[in-house]
Write an enzyme that holds these catalytic residues in place. Structure first.
Site, PDB file in Angstrom:
ATOM      1  N   GLU A 175      24.710  27.091  -7.200  1.00 22.25           N
ATOM      2  CA  GLU A 175      25.539  27.429  -6.042  1.00 22.25           C
ATOM      3  C   GLU A 175      24.802  28.172  -4.932  1.00 22.25           C
ATOM      4  OE1 GLU A 175      29.300  29.199  -7.355  1.00 22.25           O
ATOM      5  OE2 GLU A 175      29.145  28.073  -9.213  1.00 22.25           O
ATOM      6  N   GLU A 282      30.611  20.275 -14.419  1.00 24.50           N
ATOM      7  CA  GLU A 282      31.637  21.274 -14.802  1.00 24.50           C
ATOM      8  C   GLU A 282      33.008  20.753 -14.410  1.00 24.50           C
ATOM      9  OE1 GLU A 282      30.814  25.176 -13.179  1.00 24.50           O
ATOM     10  OE2 GLU A 282      28.668  24.955 -13.489  1.00 24.50           O
TER      11      GLU A 282
HETATM   12  O1  9MR Z   1      33.666  30.127 -16.710  1.00 22.65           O
HETATM   13  C1  9MR Z   1      32.623  31.094 -16.601  1.00 22.65           C
HETATM   14  C2  9MR Z   1      33.172  32.496 -16.822  1.00 22.65           C
HETATM   15  O2  9MR Z   1      33.681  32.621 -18.147  1.00 22.65           O
HETATM   16  C3  9MR Z   1      32.069  33.513 -16.595  1.00 22.65           C
HETATM   17  O3  9MR Z   1      32.603  34.831 -16.671  1.00 22.65           O
HETATM   18  C4  9MR Z   1      31.445  33.312 -15.236  1.00 22.65           C
HETATM   19  C5  9MR Z   1      30.271  34.256 -15.015  1.00 22.65           C
HETATM   20  O4  9MR Z   1      29.275  34.046 -15.964  1.00 22.65           O
HETATM   21  O5  9MR Z   1      30.974  31.968 -15.074  1.00 22.65           O
HETATM   22  C6  9MR Z   1      31.995  31.011 -15.219  1.00 22.65           C
HETATM   23  O6  9MR Z   1      31.437  29.715 -15.085  1.00 22.65           O
HETATM   24  C7  9MR Z   1      31.065  29.340 -13.782  1.00 22.65           C
HETATM   25  C8  9MR Z   1      29.767  28.562 -13.871  1.00 22.65           C
HETATM   26  O7  9MR Z   1      28.773  29.303 -14.536  1.00 22.65           O
HETATM   27  C9  9MR Z   1      29.275  28.139 -12.492  1.00 22.65           C
HETATM   28  N1  9MR Z   1      30.311  27.437 -11.766  1.00 22.65           N
HETATM   29  C10 9MR Z   1      31.628  28.065 -11.715  1.00 22.65           C
HETATM   30  C11 9MR Z   1      32.096  28.413 -13.132  1.00 22.65           C
HETATM   31  C12 9MR Z   1      33.509  28.993 -13.095  1.00 22.65           C
HETATM   32  O8  9MR Z   1      33.523  30.181 -12.360  1.00 22.65           O
END
Ligand code: 9MR
Length: 365
Positions: A175, A282
């Site tokens: 991102e 995702e």
């Molecule tokens: O779903 C994930 C959440 O449980 C975590 O707290 C967070 C931070 O590590 O990351 C979330 O996953 C994200 C992913 O790594 C990148 N794209 C967006 C996802 C949802 O926020």
């Protein structure tokens, strides 16, 4: 007192999962074979094997893999790939400088190996400061470019060297763009290294493990044409500059319903034409309310995934989770979102059938 090592626990967990994967299958082949029976009787894993693509369970949680044999077994039964939820992120692997923690990531990497699943290394650098604490404070506190390069190289080397040969593909940068997608996101990297910071991190990753596939992972480009354009400009420039980049991951959190399938296919093709591999990394689509909601979701899964898989460079579809029992969207939306192919009790939903159909088409079945 009898003690049991962490490695021993891991191998018991992996063994149980493999056993469950074998025993709960009334599907039409072994866990590593392709689909040999009628398509409706085959798992996504079997169909993906037949199609030569990866079908992934994302947001894989090490604690659940360790403590919940059904979660672990179902994951291995239905999927040939996984992406860790947070276990490989910088905050998890090195929350403070020189404090390294790899137990949770090791558990998932071992589980993937024992179940012959590919693993996506998610993620080396995710530098948002405002969404989650994914970047350790000691990195956010850096104030000069040389120091930022030093701590980043240390981190990239430590993680990639530890998993060399076991994790063969990495989301090197996650991102880099703003949510709306008009420009690069403002963060410590852009402030100190300038707009070429993404390329710099890719070069560090290539130096750390020259055999790894290096991917850039971004959100919303499949549902926002302007963001797809900005991403394309960024990546086309990287390719033109000879930056070692192999693939683009489109996240696919389709909170407002399925994207336009035509836009999905055009976008995937555009990036493929740069010589890149492509994946949906995702994916989740909340289930619409009402009697027709489940069917609508099934059609949405089919159309979106089929659009990607019509392009040969599209080689993976991973969901952000795999069972409605565990999804980040319940917390994010404040209601049960039911956005995944298996329901909360691991039953196949119309969404599962939609994915099945898209994979069968790619496999020519
Ligand atoms: O779903 C994930 C959440 O449980 C975590 O707290 C967070 C931070 O590590 O990351 C979330 O996953 C994200 C992913 O790594 C990148 N794209 C967006 C996802 C949802 O926020």
């Amino acid at each position: 007192m009898t003690t049991i090592s962490l490695r021993g626990i891991r191998s018991i967990v992996g063994g149980l999962a493999a056993l469950l994967a074998l025993s709960c299958g009334d599907s039409a082949s072994g866990p590593d074979g392709g689909c040999t029976g009628p398509v409706e009787s085959c798992t996504l894993r079997e169909l993906a094997t037949s199609a030569g693509v990866r079908i992934g369970a994302g947001a894989a949680v090490s604690r659940l893999v360790r403590d919940d044999p059904e979660y672990a077994g179902q994951m291995a039964r239905h999927f040939n790939a996984l992406t860790p939820n947070a276990e490989l992120k910088w905050q998890a692997t090195q929350p403070e400088r020189h404090l390294r923690r790899f137990e949770s990531a090791d558990l998932l990497v071992d589980f993937a190996a024992q179940n012959r699943m590919e693993i996506r290394g998610h993620t080396l650098v995710w530098a948002h400061e405002d969404v989650y604490d994914v970047l350790p404070q000691y990195v956010n506190d850096v104030t000069d470019a040389g120091r930022l390069r030093e701590v980043t190289r240390e981190h990239v080397n430590a993680v990639m060297e530890r998993y060399r040969g076991r994790i063969r593909r990495w989301d090197v940068v996650n991102e880099p763009l703003t949510i709306a997608g008009e420009a690069l996101h403002d963060n410590v990297y852009r402030r100190l290294l300038g707009d070429r910071w993404v390329s710099e991190v890719f070069r560090m990753a290539a130096a750390a493990d020259p055999d790894a596939e290096l991917w850039l992972n971004e959100n919303l480009a499949l549902s926002n044409a302007a963001k797809a354009d900005t991403l394309y400009e960024l990546v086309a420039e990287m390719v033109a500059d000879g930056v070692p980049i192999d693939g683009i991951g489109f996240q696919g959190h389709f909170l407002g319903g399925a994207p336009d399938a035509g836009h999905v296919e055009t976008t995937v093709r555009r990036f493929a034409d740069l010589g890149l591999r492509v994946a949906i990394t995702e994916m989740d689509i909340p289930m619409p309310d009402g009697a027709e909601g489940a069917e609508r979701q099934g059609t949405d899964f089919y159309e979106t995934i089929a659009a990607c898989l019509r392009v040969s460079a599209c080689e993976e579809v991973t969901f952000w989770g795999f069972t409605d029992a565990h999804t980040w969207l319940d917390g994010f939306l404040g209601r049960p979102a039911r956005p995944l192919p298996l329901d909360g009790e691991y039953r196949e939903k119309p969404a599962y059938d939609g994915v099945r159909q898209a994979l069968a088409e790619r496999a020519g079945l």
